[in-house]
Design a protein around this motif. Structure first.
Motif, PDB file in Angstrom:
ATOM      1  N   GLY A 115       0.809  -1.211   0.000  1.00 12.00           N
ATOM      2  CA  GLY A 115       0.000   0.000   0.000  1.00 12.00           C
ATOM      3  C   GLY A 115       0.840   1.257   0.000  1.00 12.00           C
ATOM      4  O   GLY A 115       0.547   2.221  -0.716  1.00 12.00           O
ATOM      5  N   SER A 116       1.900   1.249   0.797  1.00 15.67           N
ATOM      6  CA  SER A 116       2.787   2.420   0.837  1.00 15.67           C
ATOM      7  C   SER A 116       3.468   2.639  -0.500  1.00 15.67           C
ATOM      8  O   SER A 116       3.606   3.781  -0.965  1.00 15.67           O
ATOM      9  CB  SER A 116       3.838   2.227   1.936  1.00 15.67           C
ATOM     10  N   LEU A 117       3.895   1.552  -1.150  1.00 13.17           N
ATOM     11  CA  LEU A 117       4.560   1.681  -2.444  1.00 13.17           C
ATOM     12  C   LEU A 117       3.616   2.269  -3.490  1.00 13.17           C
ATOM     13  O   LEU A 117       4.000   3.168  -4.256  1.00 13.17           O
ATOM     14  CB  LEU A 117       5.066   0.315  -2.897  1.00 13.17           C
ATOM     15  N   ILE A 118       2.371   1.780  -3.516  1.00  8.51           N
ATOM     16  CA  ILE A 118       1.396   2.285  -4.490  1.00  8.51           C
ATOM     17  C   ILE A 118       1.146   3.768  -4.279  1.00  8.51           C
ATOM     18  O   ILE A 118       1.173   4.567  -5.221  1.00  8.51           O
ATOM     19  CB  ILE A 118       0.083   1.493  -4.397  1.00  8.51           C
ATOM     20  N   MET A 119       0.935   4.167  -3.026  1.00  8.22           N
ATOM     21  CA  MET A 119       0.587   5.564  -2.765  1.00  8.22           C
ATOM     22  C   MET A 119       1.789   6.488  -2.947  1.00  8.22           C
ATOM     23  O   MET A 119       1.623   7.654  -3.300  1.00  8.22           O
ATOM     24  CB  MET A 119       0.019   5.713  -1.358  1.00  8.22           C
ATOM     25  N   ARG A 120       3.005   5.985  -2.712  1.00 11.84           N
ATOM     26  CA  ARG A 120       4.179   6.826  -2.980  1.00 11.84           C
ATOM     27  C   ARG A 120       4.325   7.069  -4.481  1.00 11.84           C
ATOM     28  O   ARG A 120       4.759   8.140  -4.908  1.00 11.84           O
ATOM     29  CB  ARG A 120       5.437   6.180  -2.428  1.00 11.84           C
TER      30      ARG A 120
ATOM     31  N   ILE B 255       4.333  10.701  -6.357  1.00 13.54           N
ATOM     32  CA  ILE B 255       5.308  11.148  -7.361  1.00 13.54           C
ATOM     33  C   ILE B 255       4.593  11.774  -8.549  1.00 13.54           C
ATOM     34  O   ILE B 255       5.003  12.834  -9.058  1.00 13.54           O
ATOM     35  CB  ILE B 255       6.193   9.968  -7.811  1.00 13.54           C
ATOM     36  N   LEU B 256       3.506  11.131  -9.011  1.00 13.51           N
ATOM     37  CA  LEU B 256       2.743  11.699 -10.123  1.00 13.51           C
ATOM     38  C   LEU B 256       2.117  13.033  -9.742  1.00 13.51           C
ATOM     39  O   LEU B 256       2.051  13.964 -10.551  1.00 13.51           O
ATOM     40  CB  LEU B 256       1.663  10.717 -10.573  1.00 13.51           C
ATOM     41  N   LEU B 257       1.641  13.146  -8.494  1.00 15.47           N
ATOM     42  CA  LEU B 257       1.013  14.385  -8.048  1.00 15.47           C
ATOM     43  C   LEU B 257       2.027  15.504  -7.828  1.00 15.47           C
ATOM     44  O   LEU B 257       1.650  16.676  -7.732  1.00 15.47           O
ATOM     45  CB  LEU B 257       0.239  14.139  -6.742  1.00 15.47           C
ATOM     46  N   ALA B 258       3.302  15.150  -7.714  1.00 12.36           N
ATOM     47  CA  ALA B 258       4.324  16.167  -7.476  1.00 12.36           C
ATOM     48  C   ALA B 258       4.531  17.073  -8.688  1.00 12.36           C
ATOM     49  O   ALA B 258       5.035  18.189  -8.549  1.00 12.36           O
ATOM     50  CB  ALA B 258       5.652  15.507  -7.089  1.00 12.36           C
ATOM     51  N   PHE B 259       4.152  16.593  -9.863  1.00 14.77           N
ATOM     52  CA  PHE B 259       4.310  17.375 -11.084  1.00 14.77           C
ATOM     53  C   PHE B 259       3.007  18.113 -11.405  1.00 14.77           C
ATOM     54  O   PHE B 259       1.922  17.550 -11.226  1.00 14.77           O
ATOM     55  CB  PHE B 259       4.678  16.477 -12.261  1.00 14.77           C
ATOM     56  N   PRO B 260       3.087  19.348 -11.886  1.00  9.63           N
ATOM     57  CA  PRO B 260       1.862  20.014 -12.381  1.00  9.63           C
ATOM     58  C   PRO B 260       1.209  19.165 -13.462  1.00  9.63           C
ATOM     59  O   PRO B 260       1.895  18.575 -14.304  1.00  9.63           O
ATOM     60  CB  PRO B 260       2.390  21.342 -12.932  1.00  9.63           C
ATOM     61  N   SER B 261      -0.110  19.092 -13.439  1.00  7.23           N
ATOM     62  CA  SER B 261      -0.834  18.173 -14.312  1.00  7.23           C
ATOM     63  C   SER B 261      -0.510  18.400 -15.786  1.00  7.23           C
ATOM     64  O   SER B 261      -0.231  17.452 -16.530  1.00  7.23           O
ATOM     65  CB  SER B 261      -2.338  18.315 -14.080  1.00  7.23           C
ATOM     66  N   LEU B 262      -0.559  19.656 -16.220  1.00  6.02           N
ATOM     67  CA  LEU B 262      -0.321  19.943 -17.630  1.00  6.02           C
ATOM     68  C   LEU B 262       1.119  19.625 -18.025  1.00  6.02           C
ATOM     69  O   LEU B 262       1.378  19.100 -19.113  1.00  6.02           O
ATOM     70  CB  LEU B 262      -0.653  21.399 -17.945  1.00  6.02           C
ATOM     71  N   VAL B 263       2.074  19.939 -17.135  1.00  4.04           N
ATOM     72  CA  VAL B 263       3.479  19.660 -17.433  1.00  4.04           C
ATOM     73  C   VAL B 263       3.701  18.162 -17.581  1.00  4.04           C
ATOM     74  O   VAL B 263       4.407  17.706 -18.492  1.00  4.04           O
ATOM     75  CB  VAL B 263       4.383  20.251 -16.332  1.00  4.04           C
TER      76      VAL B 263
ATOM     77  N   VAL C  56      -2.411  11.182 -16.100  1.00  2.16           N
ATOM     78  CA  VAL C  56      -2.403  12.326 -15.183  1.00  2.16           C
ATOM     79  C   VAL C  56      -3.555  12.245 -14.182  1.00  2.16           C
ATOM     80  O   VAL C  56      -3.421  12.663 -13.021  1.00  2.16           O
ATOM     81  CB  VAL C  56      -2.471  13.644 -15.992  1.00  2.16           C
ATOM     82  N   GLY C  57      -4.692  11.680 -14.594  1.00  8.65           N
ATOM     83  CA  GLY C  57      -5.846  11.615 -13.708  1.00  8.65           C
ATOM     84  C   GLY C  57      -5.841  10.442 -12.754  1.00  8.65           C
ATOM     85  O   GLY C  57      -6.678  10.387 -11.837  1.00  8.65           O
ATOM     86  N   ILE C  58      -4.920   9.486 -12.909  1.00 13.28           N
ATOM     87  CA  ILE C  58      -4.915   8.291 -12.055  1.00 13.28           C
ATOM     88  C   ILE C  58      -4.752   8.627 -10.572  1.00 13.28           C
ATOM     89  O   ILE C  58      -5.485   8.084  -9.726  1.00 13.28           O
ATOM     90  CB  ILE C  58      -3.811   7.318 -12.528  1.00 13.28           C
ATOM     91  N   PRO C  59      -3.803   9.495 -10.173  1.00 11.61           N
ATOM     92  CA  PRO C  59      -3.619   9.744  -8.733  1.00 11.61           C
ATOM     93  C   PRO C  59      -4.853  10.295  -8.034  1.00 11.61           C
ATOM     94  O   PRO C  59      -5.076   9.991  -6.853  1.00 11.61           O
ATOM     95  CB  PRO C  59      -2.465  10.763  -8.701  1.00 11.61           C
ATOM     96  N   GLU C  60      -5.652  11.114  -8.718  1.00  9.51           N
ATOM     97  CA  GLU C  60      -6.847  11.678  -8.085  1.00  9.51           C
ATOM     98  C   GLU C  60      -7.813  10.572  -7.666  1.00  9.51           C
ATOM     99  O   GLU C  60      -8.332  10.562  -6.547  1.00  9.51           O
ATOM    100  CB  GLU C  60      -7.534  12.651  -9.044  1.00  9.51           C
ATOM    101  N   PHE C  61      -8.063   9.621  -8.565  1.00 12.70           N
ATOM    102  CA  PHE C  61      -8.964   8.520  -8.240  1.00 12.70           C
ATOM    103  C   PHE C  61      -8.341   7.605  -7.184  1.00 12.70           C
ATOM    104  O   PHE C  61      -9.038   7.117  -6.286  1.00 12.70           O
ATOM    105  CB  PHE C  61      -9.295   7.721  -9.499  1.00 12.70           C
ATOM    106  N   ALA C  62      -7.039   7.360  -7.302  1.00 14.17           N
ATOM    107  CA  ALA C  62      -6.381   6.461  -6.351  1.00 14.17           C
ATOM    108  C   ALA C  62      -6.425   7.027  -4.936  1.00 14.17           C
ATOM    109  O   ALA C  62      -6.736   6.297  -3.975  1.00 14.17           O
ATOM    110  CB  ALA C  62      -4.931   6.222  -6.786  1.00 14.17           C
TER     111      ALA C  62
END
Length: 302
Positions: A130-135, A139-147, A170-176
């Motif tokens: 679980g920790s690996l998945i959320m980390r 990482i994906l959320l650390a970047f601006p979505s458009l960039v 880009v939208g995967i982290p929001e749902f996760a």
């Protein structure tokens, strides 16, 4: 005669969250009672119908050039005017709805199909996995979505498929992250403990009991995500990383016409821009309305 184990099994079956998901008639009454949500619903239905019927309702061929009639302002013959190649802008806006609407739907579907199982598994099992998945999601959320979308599309090469995949990733982290929090909350509920007590497997508990009870916020997020997906896809096309000309797509049309704004041909970018704006507005208004209907705390406060 019912045994004690039968009674325990019946008691363990999770009941739908009726407080969060109203009955069908009540749901539609509450949703359409919200005027802004109704406006958003009308915008979405309108653009969806335009996308489906585009081949039959266009007044002109959107790809036929006519240099003799280029850069004509809106008129009775060309309601939205013509572009620098003499193509009818109304016809291209109508055709552009097909790509923009379906791109949004497919991209959100990619985010939903990948993000929800990942977040649910991480929230239900926890631990190192679980920790690996959320980390990875962090990482994906650390970047601006458009960039991030630009980087993915550029790595894959310009094209519609690249834009779809980029916007979907880009939208995967929001749902996760959303389903992760919902799963952590629901896994401690009594019906989950009762299911474990009678020997129901973890997979059944997760996908048949927890996920259906977390569906309401996911639907709201998916609706709001449609507007984001349409905007991001149009941005990629505007930057040359999405749909390639001469394909009719709202972002690409704005990119082609931006050089003519200074010389006064405002209609070339205005009408595709209005298409993007009304589509995004429709999904945002409907998403806000769904949130109000599906969240019992917001309903009780009104």
């Amino acid at each position: 005669m019912s045994t004690a184990s039968d009674l325990a099994a019946k008691a363990a079956v999770p009941q739908p969250n009726t407080a969060a998901i109203p009955k069908r008639k009540t749901f539609w009454r509450l949703l359409f009672g919200n005027k802004l949500a109704l406006i958003g619903f009308i915008f979405i239905v309108g653009w969806t119908l335009v996308a489906i019927l585009s081949s039959w309702i266009v007044p002109h061929d959107p790809y036929v050039t006519d240099p003799a009639n280029k850069l004509l302002p809106p008129s009775a013959e060309h309601w939205f005017g013509t572009d620098n190649y003499g193509r009818d802008i109304l016809s291209r806006v109508i055709y552009g709805a097909r790509i923009s609407i379906w791109t949004g739907m497919i991209a959100v579907s990619i985010s939903f199909i990948i993000g929800v199982p990942l977040g649910a598994v991480a929230g239900f099992y926890g631990g190192r996995m679980g920790s690996l998945i959320m980390r990875c999601m962090d990482i994906l959320l650390a970047f601006p979505s458009l960039v991030l979308a630009m980087a993915i599309a550029a790595a894959m090469g310009p094209g519609l498929m690249s834009a779809l995949i980029a916007v979907g990733i880009v939208g995967i982290p929001e749902f996760a992250r959303l389903i992760h929090g919902q799963t952590i909350s629901l896994r401690e509920k009594e019906f989950v403990e009762a299911s474990r007590a009678i020997g129901v497997t973890n997979g059944t508990i997760l996908f048949r009991h927890i996920l259906p009870n977390a569906l309401a916020p996911l639907l709201v997020n998916a609706t709001l995500g449609m507007g984001f997906a349409i905007l991001t896809s149009a941005s990629l096309s505007f930057l040359g990383l999405g749909v390639k000309p001469p394909i009719a797509e709202w972002g690409a049309m704005i990119s082609e016409g931006r050089a003519y704004i200074i010389s006064g041909e405002w209609w070339i970018v205005t009408f595709p821009g209005l298409g993007i704006a009304t589509a995004i507005l429709g999904f945002n208004l409907l998403g806000d309305g769904l949130r109000d209907v599906l969240d019992p705390r917001l309903r009780s406060s009104k």
